[in-house]
Each structure stands twice: as structure tokens, then as C-alpha cells.
Design a protein around this motif. Structure first.
Motif, PDB file in Angstrom:
ATOM      1  N   LYS A 178       0.826  -1.201   0.000  1.00  0.00           N
ATOM      2  CA  LYS A 178       0.000   0.000   0.000  1.00  0.00           C
ATOM      3  C   LYS A 178       0.862   1.254   0.000  1.00  0.00           C
ATOM      4  CE  LYS A 178      -3.839   2.220   2.432  1.00  0.00           C
ATOM      5  NZ  LYS A 178      -4.750   2.170   3.597  1.00  0.00           N
ATOM      6  N   SER A 179       1.942   1.218   0.794  1.00  0.00           N
ATOM      7  CA  SER A 179       2.862   2.353   0.848  1.00  0.00           C
ATOM      8  C   SER A 179       3.511   2.574  -0.515  1.00  0.00           C
ATOM      9  CB  SER A 179       3.931   2.106   1.914  1.00  0.00           C
ATOM     10  OG  SER A 179       4.879   3.152   1.929  1.00  0.00           O
ATOM     11  N   ASN A 180       3.931   1.463  -1.168  1.00  0.00           N
ATOM     12  CA  ASN A 180       4.521   1.574  -2.498  1.00  0.00           C
ATOM     13  C   ASN A 180       3.505   2.061  -3.519  1.00  0.00           C
ATOM     14  OD1 ASN A 180       6.965   0.615  -1.551  1.00  0.00           O
ATOM     15  ND2 ASN A 180       6.544  -1.519  -2.084  1.00  0.00           N
ATOM     16  N   LEU A 181       2.251   1.635  -3.337  1.00  0.00           N
ATOM     17  CA  LEU A 181       1.188   2.063  -4.239  1.00  0.00           C
ATOM     18  C   LEU A 181       0.942   3.563  -4.124  1.00  0.00           C
ATOM     19  CD1 LEU A 181      -0.794   0.775  -6.278  1.00  0.00           C
ATOM     20  CD2 LEU A 181      -2.453   0.603  -4.431  1.00  0.00           C
ATOM     21  N   GLU A 182       0.967   4.064  -2.894  1.00  0.00           N
ATOM     22  CA  GLU A 182       0.789   5.499  -2.670  1.00  0.00           C
ATOM     23  C   GLU A 182       1.951   6.286  -3.281  1.00  0.00           C
ATOM     24  OE1 GLU A 182       0.361   5.936   1.509  1.00  0.00           O
ATOM     25  OE2 GLU A 182      -1.693   5.153   1.560  1.00  0.00           O
ATOM     26  N   GLU A 183       3.151   5.731  -3.140  1.00  0.00           N
ATOM     27  CA  GLU A 183       4.325   6.381  -3.739  1.00  0.00           C
ATOM     28  C   GLU A 183       4.218   6.379  -5.263  1.00  0.00           C
ATOM     29  OE1 GLU A 183       9.199   5.789  -3.895  1.00  0.00           O
ATOM     30  OE2 GLU A 183       8.002   4.743  -2.376  1.00  0.00           O
ATOM     31  N   PHE A 184       3.747   5.252  -5.821  1.00  0.00           N
ATOM     32  CA  PHE A 184       3.558   5.133  -7.267  1.00  0.00           C
ATOM     33  C   PHE A 184       2.511   6.146  -7.746  1.00  0.00           C
ATOM     34  CE2 PHE A 184       1.204   3.385 -10.856  1.00  0.00           C
ATOM     35  CZ  PHE A 184       2.224   3.027 -11.738  1.00  0.00           C
ATOM     36  N   SER A 205       1.645   8.960  -6.327  1.00  0.00           N
ATOM     37  CA  SER A 205       2.191  10.312  -6.235  1.00  0.00           C
ATOM     38  C   SER A 205       3.085  10.628  -7.432  1.00  0.00           C
ATOM     39  CB  SER A 205       2.996  10.464  -4.935  1.00  0.00           C
ATOM     40  OG  SER A 205       2.192  10.227  -3.810  1.00  0.00           O
ATOM     41  N   LYS A 206       3.868   9.631  -7.839  1.00  0.00           N
ATOM     42  CA  LYS A 206       4.821   9.825  -8.927  1.00  0.00           C
ATOM     43  C   LYS A 206       4.132   9.903 -10.287  1.00  0.00           C
ATOM     44  CE  LYS A 206       9.069   7.785 -10.821  1.00  0.00           C
ATOM     45  NZ  LYS A 206      10.036   6.661 -10.696  1.00  0.00           N
ATOM     46  N   HIS A 207       3.046   9.145 -10.451  1.00  0.00           N
ATOM     47  CA  HIS A 207       2.404   9.027 -11.769  1.00  0.00           C
ATOM     48  C   HIS A 207       0.992   9.612 -11.794  1.00  0.00           C
ATOM     49  CE1 HIS A 207       5.626   6.410 -13.265  1.00  0.00           C
ATOM     50  NE2 HIS A 207       5.572   5.777 -12.105  1.00  0.00           N
ATOM     51  N   LYS A 208       0.687  10.539 -10.910  1.00  0.00           N
ATOM     52  CA  LYS A 208      -0.685  11.030 -10.818  1.00  0.00           C
ATOM     53  C   LYS A 208      -1.167  11.696 -12.102  1.00  0.00           C
ATOM     54  CE  LYS A 208       0.595  15.311  -8.378  1.00  0.00           C
ATOM     55  NZ  LYS A 208       0.356  16.077  -7.127  1.00  0.00           N
ATOM     56  N   GLN A 209      -0.278  12.352 -12.826  1.00  0.00           N
ATOM     57  CA  GLN A 209      -0.685  12.986 -14.079  1.00  0.00           C
ATOM     58  C   GLN A 209      -1.091  11.943 -15.116  1.00  0.00           C
ATOM     59  OE1 GLN A 209      -1.252  16.160 -14.504  1.00  0.00           O
ATOM     60  NE2 GLN A 209      -0.593  16.561 -12.408  1.00  0.00           N
ATOM     61  N   GLU A 210      -0.310  10.846 -15.202  1.00  0.00           N
ATOM     62  CA  GLU A 210      -0.663   9.778 -16.146  1.00  0.00           C
ATOM     63  C   GLU A 210      -1.985   9.119 -15.755  1.00  0.00           C
ATOM     64  OE1 GLU A 210       3.929   9.606 -16.092  1.00  0.00           O
ATOM     65  OE2 GLU A 210       2.290  10.215 -14.768  1.00  0.00           O
ATOM     66  N   ILE A 211      -2.198   8.936 -14.448  1.00  0.00           N
ATOM     67  CA  ILE A 211      -3.433   8.316 -13.972  1.00  0.00           C
ATOM     68  C   ILE A 211      -4.630   9.193 -14.323  1.00  0.00           C
ATOM     69  CG2 ILE A 211      -4.719   7.608 -11.911  1.00  0.00           C
ATOM     70  CD1 ILE A 211      -1.993   6.866 -10.673  1.00  0.00           C
ATOM     71  N   ARG A 212      -4.461  10.491 -14.206  1.00  0.00           N
ATOM     72  CA  ARG A 212      -5.557  11.403 -14.517  1.00  0.00           C
ATOM     73  C   ARG A 212      -5.856  11.463 -16.014  1.00  0.00           C
ATOM     74  NH1 ARG A 212      -3.821  16.617 -10.817  1.00  0.00           N
ATOM     75  NH2 ARG A 212      -4.485  15.810  -8.780  1.00  0.00           N
ATOM     76  N   GLN A 248      -5.161   0.120 -15.350  1.00  0.00           N
ATOM     77  CA  GLN A 248      -4.116  -0.687 -14.727  1.00  0.00           C
ATOM     78  C   GLN A 248      -3.916  -0.311 -13.263  1.00  0.00           C
ATOM     79  OE1 GLN A 248      -0.844   0.051 -17.370  1.00  0.00           O
ATOM     80  NE2 GLN A 248      -1.489  -1.470 -18.864  1.00  0.00           N
ATOM     81  N   PHE A 249      -4.001   0.986 -12.983  1.00  0.00           N
ATOM     82  CA  PHE A 249      -3.853   1.439 -11.606  1.00  0.00           C
ATOM     83  C   PHE A 249      -5.009   0.925 -10.737  1.00  0.00           C
ATOM     84  CE2 PHE A 249      -4.798   4.686  -8.335  1.00  0.00           C
ATOM     85  CZ  PHE A 249      -3.642   4.561  -7.575  1.00  0.00           C
ATOM     86  N   VAL A 287      -7.959  -1.915  -2.046  1.00  0.00           N
ATOM     87  CA  VAL A 287      -8.037  -0.458  -1.958  1.00  0.00           C
ATOM     88  C   VAL A 287      -8.961   0.048  -3.052  1.00  0.00           C
ATOM     89  CG1 VAL A 287      -6.763   1.713  -2.207  1.00  0.00           C
ATOM     90  CG2 VAL A 287      -5.756  -0.197  -0.953  1.00  0.00           C
ATOM     91  N   ASP A 288      -9.947   0.864  -2.695  1.00  0.00           N
ATOM     92  CA  ASP A 288     -10.862   1.450  -3.668  1.00  0.00           C
ATOM     93  C   ASP A 288     -10.687   2.962  -3.670  1.00  0.00           C
ATOM     94  OD1 ASP A 288     -12.837   2.200  -5.374  1.00  0.00           O
ATOM     95  OD2 ASP A 288     -14.506   1.398  -4.197  1.00  0.00           O
ATOM     96  N   PRO A 289     -10.005   3.513  -4.677  1.00  0.00           N
ATOM     97  CA  PRO A 289      -9.797   4.965  -4.724  1.00  0.00           C
ATOM     98  C   PRO A 289     -11.095   5.753  -4.859  1.00  0.00           C
ATOM     99  CG  PRO A 289      -8.326   3.824  -6.243  1.00  0.00           C
ATOM    100  CD  PRO A 289      -9.343   2.827  -5.781  1.00  0.00           C
ATOM    101  N   LEU A 290     -12.190   5.062  -5.222  1.00  0.00           N
ATOM    102  CA  LEU A 290     -13.468   5.757  -5.416  1.00  0.00           C
ATOM    103  C   LEU A 290     -14.385   5.638  -4.201  1.00  0.00           C
ATOM    104  CD1 LEU A 290     -14.311   4.499  -9.020  1.00  0.00           C
ATOM    105  CD2 LEU A 290     -12.768   6.327  -8.324  1.00  0.00           C
ATOM    106  N   ALA A 291     -13.907   4.972  -3.157  1.00  0.00           N
ATOM    107  CA  ALA A 291     -14.780   4.676  -2.020  1.00  0.00           C
ATOM    108  C   ALA A 291     -15.237   5.926  -1.288  1.00  0.00           C
ATOM    109  CB  ALA A 291     -14.065   3.742  -1.045  1.00  0.00           C
TER     110      ALA A 291
END
Length: 258
Positions: free
Chosen positions: A44-50, A52-59, A67-68, A77-81
Motif C-alpha cells: 500500500k505504501s509503495n502504491l501510494e508512492e507510485f 504520487s509519482k504518476h498522478k498525471q498519467e493516472i488522470r 491498470q492502476f 483499496v478502492d480509490p473511489l470509495a
């Protein structure tokens, strides 16, 4: 010759051994759970770091976003929860899917007069993209499905019906059971279905077929063409291409019903 019975000492010794094995098993299980919990926290910690690093690509990138989401699902983990918290603040995904849900509702309401509240996922996708404009953040069908699932949780009548290799999106709180679903699937290729086709394909009695079709007519999900050659045809406006290529007025719709 008589067999000697098992002595009380032997029984007690056996029970003591079983208790020790059970205790040892419990300790091992607790150790495994602790290790798994630690691994999940690290992930989960690595996922949060990932994130943070790739938030522009995710958006911006729909495929990257899928994939994210799948990575998140592997650890529950549900980012939409929630609209608040780390994921919403970091990625803004809560706002993104909220706004997408509003756009989905707007499209479905605008077309309800001609499709009765059923629309293919493909057409919904095209219309949402058109409404967002070419400079807006790109949206995939996976994004639409995730937004629809959130709308469904709210009890707003939204849902998805599998048809062929895709889905029909239902935007009205009509009661559709498995009978209605299989008839929709049968109509998928031509956009319409007849009582005879239902009887032949599904091996139903006429009364069962008519009951399903009458319900679809009542809910505004089907139109009846009683002037068709041979026998009456029940058209599903969400499925046939002639109407999906243009907007139809309520007056035009009324001409297709007796």
C-alpha cells in the motif's frame, strides 16, 4: 487372548500432544497473518508512492488508469470509495468520477424520450466524449462502467445488462429479470424481436413471450411495429442503428406504436 485397553495415561498424553500441535498451529497462523499484513502495508505504501509519482498519467491516460485500478483491487483499496482522504486529494479521482456520473445522467435523461432508458455502452461512450469536448480529459468505457457502478450504489436506477460482447446501460428503475435480459440479448443482432423468434429460440410458450414483451412496452423500453410484414415486431430503440444515428422526437416515436 484379550486386548489391553488404552490406559488413562496414554489418553492424557495424546490430548496433551494434540493441544501442543493446536497451539503451535495457532502461533504459525498468527505469524503468517502478521507477515501478510506487513506485506500489504508495504504494498500500500509503495502504491501510494507510485500514485504520487504518476498522478498525471493516472488522470490523463484511461489505459493507465485501468491498470492502476487493478493494482488497487489486488490489496482491497478502492480509490473511489470516498470523496475525501488520501486517494481523492492525491489523484482527484473522486471528483473525476463524480463529474463523469453527472455527465452520464445528463446523456441518459436527454435520450430517455426515444430509448426508454436503455442505451448501449458504445453509444453512451461516444456521446459523453462528444459532450466533454476534444480538450477535456479522455474517458474510457472502463471509466464509464466504474462511474455507473457508483451511481447504482446510490439506488438511482442505474445498472448494466450484458448483451453480446458489450453492455446495455439501464438508467430507469424498471424491474428487469432474467427473462427480460435474454430477450434483450436475442434482439441484439437485428434491433428487434418477434414472438415467434422468442418461442423458437428460447423454447418458451407464447404467454411467457408476450408477458415479457408487454412489460418492455409498458416500461417504454420497446416499440411495437404492428404493420410489419408477417407478424408484429418489437423494436428495442437502444439497439437499432437507424435511431442511434439521429435524434428522434416523441412525435416520431409515437408513429411507431399503434
Amino acid at each position: 487372548m484379550h486386548r489391553r485397553g488404552v490406559g488413562a495415561g496414554a489418553i492424557a498424553k495424546k490430548k496433551l500432544a494434540e493441544a501442543k500441535y493446536k497451539e503451535r498451529g495457532t502461533v504459525l497462523a498468527e505469524d503468517q497473518i502478521a507477515q501478510m499484513s506487513k506485506q500489504l502495508e508495504t504494498f500500500k505504501s509503495n502504491l501510494e508512492e507510485f500514485a504520487s509519482k504518476h498522478k498525471q498519467e493516472i488522470r490523463k491516460n484511461p489505459q493507465f488508469r485501468v491498470q492502476f485500478q487493478e493494482m488497487c483491487a489486488t490489496i482491497g483499496v478502492d480509490p473511489l470509495a470516498s470523496g475525501k482522504g488520501f486517494w481523492s486529494e492525491m489523484l482527484g479521482v473522486g471528483d473525476f468520477y463524480y463529474e463523469l456520473g453527472v455527465q452520464i445522467i445528463e446523456v441518459c435523461l436527454a435520450l430517455k424520450h426515444r430509448n426508454g432508458g436503455l442505451i448501449t455502452l458504445d453509444e453512451l461512450h461516444q456521446r459523453v466524449l462528444k459532450g466533454r469536448g476534444k480538450y477535456a480529459q479522455d474517458v474510457s468505457q472502463d471509466d464509464l462502467m466504474r462511474a455507473i457502478k457508483k451511481l447504482k450504489v446510490m439506488g438511482s436506477g442505474f445498472g448494466m445488462i450484458p448483451v453480446g460482447g458489450s453492455y446495455l446501460v439501464q438508467s430507469v428503475p424498471a424491474e428487469l429479470n432474467m427473462d427480460h435480459t435474454v430477450v434483450l440479448q436475442l434482439a441484439e443482432k437485428k434491433g428487434y424481436v418477434t414472438v415467434s423468434e422468442i418461442k423458437d429460440s428460447l423454447k418458451w410458450e407464447k404467454e411467457r413471450a408476450c408477458h415479457v414483451l408487454d412489460h418492455l412496452l409498458k416500461e417504454g423500453l420497446a416499440w411495437l411495429d404492428s404493420q410489419a410484414a408477417g407478424e408484429a415486431q418489437y423494436w428495442l430503440p437502444a439497439l437499432f442503428s437507424e435511431l442511434t444515428s439521429r435524434d428522434v422526437t416523441p412525435e416520431e416515436a409515437n408513429q411507431m406504436t399503434p
